[in-house]
Structures are given as structure tokens and as C-alpha cells.
Design a protein around this motif. Structure first.
Motif, PDB file in Angstrom:
ATOM      1  N   CYS A 157      18.358  -8.772  -9.215  1.00 37.87           N
ATOM      2  CA  CYS A 157      18.109  -7.705  -8.243  1.00 37.87           C
ATOM      3  C   CYS A 157      17.507  -8.343  -6.999  1.00 37.87           C
ATOM      4  O   CYS A 157      16.648  -9.214  -7.097  1.00 37.87           O
ATOM      5  N   PHE A 158      17.948  -7.878  -5.854  1.00 37.75           N
ATOM      6  CA  PHE A 158      17.463  -8.384  -4.573  1.00 37.75           C
ATOM      7  C   PHE A 158      16.861  -7.213  -3.804  1.00 37.75           C
ATOM      8  O   PHE A 158      17.480  -6.166  -3.681  1.00 37.75           O
ATOM      9  N   SER A 159      15.662  -7.408  -3.292  1.00 36.50           N
ATOM     10  CA  SER A 159      14.997  -6.400  -2.472  1.00 36.50           C
ATOM     11  C   SER A 159      14.278  -7.129  -1.340  1.00 36.50           C
ATOM     12  O   SER A 159      14.117  -8.354  -1.383  1.00 36.50           O
ATOM     13  N   LEU A 160      13.844  -6.381  -0.336  1.00 34.75           N
ATOM     14  CA  LEU A 160      13.107  -7.014   0.748  1.00 34.75           C
ATOM     15  C   LEU A 160      11.743  -7.464   0.223  1.00 34.75           C
ATOM     16  O   LEU A 160      11.088  -6.745  -0.531  1.00 34.75           O
ATOM     17  N   ALA A 161      11.331  -8.638   0.613  1.00 38.26           N
ATOM     18  CA  ALA A 161      10.057  -9.201   0.157  1.00 38.26           C
ATOM     19  C   ALA A 161       8.874  -8.320   0.549  1.00 38.26           C
ATOM     20  O   ALA A 161       7.876  -8.262  -0.162  1.00 38.26           O
ATOM     21  N   ASN A 162       9.011  -7.584   1.663  1.00 40.66           N
ATOM     22  CA  ASN A 162       7.921  -6.707   2.098  1.00 40.66           C
ATOM     23  C   ASN A 162       7.948  -5.343   1.412  1.00 40.66           C
ATOM     24  O   ASN A 162       7.109  -4.486   1.682  1.00 40.66           O
ATOM     25  N   GLY A 163       8.931  -5.111   0.525  1.00 38.96           N
ATOM     26  CA  GLY A 163       9.016  -3.862  -0.229  1.00 38.96           C
ATOM     27  C   GLY A 163       9.616  -2.694   0.525  1.00 38.96           C
ATOM     28  O   GLY A 163       9.709  -1.593  -0.012  1.00 38.96           O
ATOM     29  N   ARG A 172      13.262 -10.793  -2.014  1.00 42.36           N
ATOM     30  CA  ARG A 172      12.625 -11.100  -3.295  1.00 42.36           C
ATOM     31  C   ARG A 172      13.749 -11.045  -4.329  1.00 42.36           C
ATOM     32  O   ARG A 172      14.562 -10.119  -4.309  1.00 42.36           O
ATOM     33  N   VAL A 173      13.789 -12.011  -5.214  1.00 47.99           N
ATOM     34  CA  VAL A 173      14.826 -12.088  -6.245  1.00 47.99           C
ATOM     35  C   VAL A 173      14.160 -11.894  -7.599  1.00 47.99           C
ATOM     36  O   VAL A 173      13.203 -12.598  -7.926  1.00 47.99           O
ATOM     37  N   ASN A 174      14.637 -10.934  -8.365  1.00 44.01           N
ATOM     38  CA  ASN A 174      14.115 -10.672  -9.701  1.00 44.01           C
ATOM     39  C   ASN A 174      15.257 -10.632 -10.700  1.00 44.01           C
ATOM     40  O   ASN A 174      16.335 -10.120 -10.385  1.00 44.01           O
ATOM     41  N   ARG A 175      14.998 -11.131 -11.887  1.00 43.53           N
ATOM     42  CA  ARG A 175      15.963 -11.007 -12.980  1.00 43.53           C
ATOM     43  C   ARG A 175      15.906  -9.562 -13.460  1.00 43.53           C
ATOM     44  O   ARG A 175      14.830  -9.000 -13.623  1.00 43.53           O
TER      45      ARG A 175
END
Length: 164
Positions: free
Chosen positions: A73-79, A149-152
Motif C-alpha cells: 500500500c502506498f500513501s502520502l508520508a504526511n498522511g 509511505r510504503v506498507n506491506r
């Protein structure tokens, strides 16, 4: 907290909310994802490569909080929320009014996972895209390294991915 996720493996006819200019106003409408195929291709086009092309009309924004590719999953690092740059097309013959998301070269955060990505626009870029006030090559480009931000994904295998 409400989340808006876009899965690259979602069904093409899944309906989503887009934001567009139509008859001089900004409106939110729900449309199916996938433009009519060209050249007798049986598959709908859910993404369109943006490089070397111009999109003077029928631009849209697809609000999102994250996107997925395989186990990540990819999201903006600043949320923050963001938008995918997209295009929509009016209904024609046997195809409904629909939209597609534009793609660009992957930024440094996404490149280890895929060489392409959906064109992500930040909140401050949204009206420039809708109104066409910035040239495509200026706005449809990778965001700086460290933007994502990269999360599994939950439940995804923790084993290393093998290059094939």
C-alpha cells in the motif's frame, strides 16, 4: 477516519466518485472505472499512459488516501489525501460515461516495486489540473523521493519477493 482506496486489481466496472468540471461548475459524480477500448481491444482501459499526450478537455480528479500494488500500500508520508489525475469520456453507443486514471514514470519510492504509477496530484495541484492552467509535462510527473509511505498489506506474505 474515512479512507478512499484504489486497488489496481479492482473490477473495471466498479463505480467511484470523481471530481470534474462540467458546464462551468466543479461537480462530483459517480462513474464506472474503464474507458471504451480502442482498436477492437476487448478490455476496457482503466489506465492511460500520459507521456507525450495532451488532455485539453475532460480532465478529472479521483480522490484517494492510498493505492495498492500487489502486496503493498502506498500513501502520502504526511498522511494527507491526494488525487489521481484522470480523464473522463461521455457515454457513446454501447459504452457508459466513464473515466480512466493517467499513469507516469514511478517516483523513487515506488520504483523498487513497479516502473509505472498512477499520476498523483497533491491538494495544491488539483485546480491547476482541472482548469488546465499548467502544461501536462509540468504537472504529470513523479513527486519527490520521500513523498510516499510504503506498507506491506495486512495478510501479505512476509517472504521476500523474487525477481523473475
Amino acid at each position: 477516519m474515512m479512507r478512499a482506496k484504489v486497488q489496481s486489481d479492482a473490477p473495471l466496472d466498479e463505480r467511484r466518485v470523481i471530481i470534474r468540471r462540467h458546464d462551468g461548475d466543479v461537480e462530483m459524480v459517480e462513474l464506472p472505472w474503464g474507458l471504451r477500448p480502442r482498436d477492437d481491444d476487448p478490455r476496457a482501459a482503466n489506465v492511460v499512459r500520459s507521456e507525450g499526450r495532451s488532455f485539453p478537455t475532460h480532465r478529472c480528479l479521483i480522490p484517494a488516501s492510498e493505492f495498492r500494488h500487489k502486496s503493498f500500500c502506498f500513501s502520502l508520508a504526511n498522511g494527507d489525501w491526494f488525487y489521481f489525475a484522470g480523464i473522463w469520456r461521455p457515454a457513446a453507443e454501447d459504452w457508459p460515461e466513464a473515466y480512466a486514471i493517467l499513469t507516469i514514470e514511478a517516483n523513487a519510492d515506488i520504483a523498487p516495486f513497479h516502473d509505472r504509477q498512477m499520476a498523483v496530484l497533491t491538494r495544491d495541484q488539483r485546480m491547476a489540473w482541472l482548469d488546465g492552467t499548467v502544461a501536462e509535462e509540468e504537472i504529470l510527473r513523479p513527486l519527490p523521493a520521500g513523498t510516499f509511505r510504503v506498507n506491506r498489506r495486512a495478510g501479505a506474505s512476509a517472504q521476500p519477493l523474487l525477481a523473475i
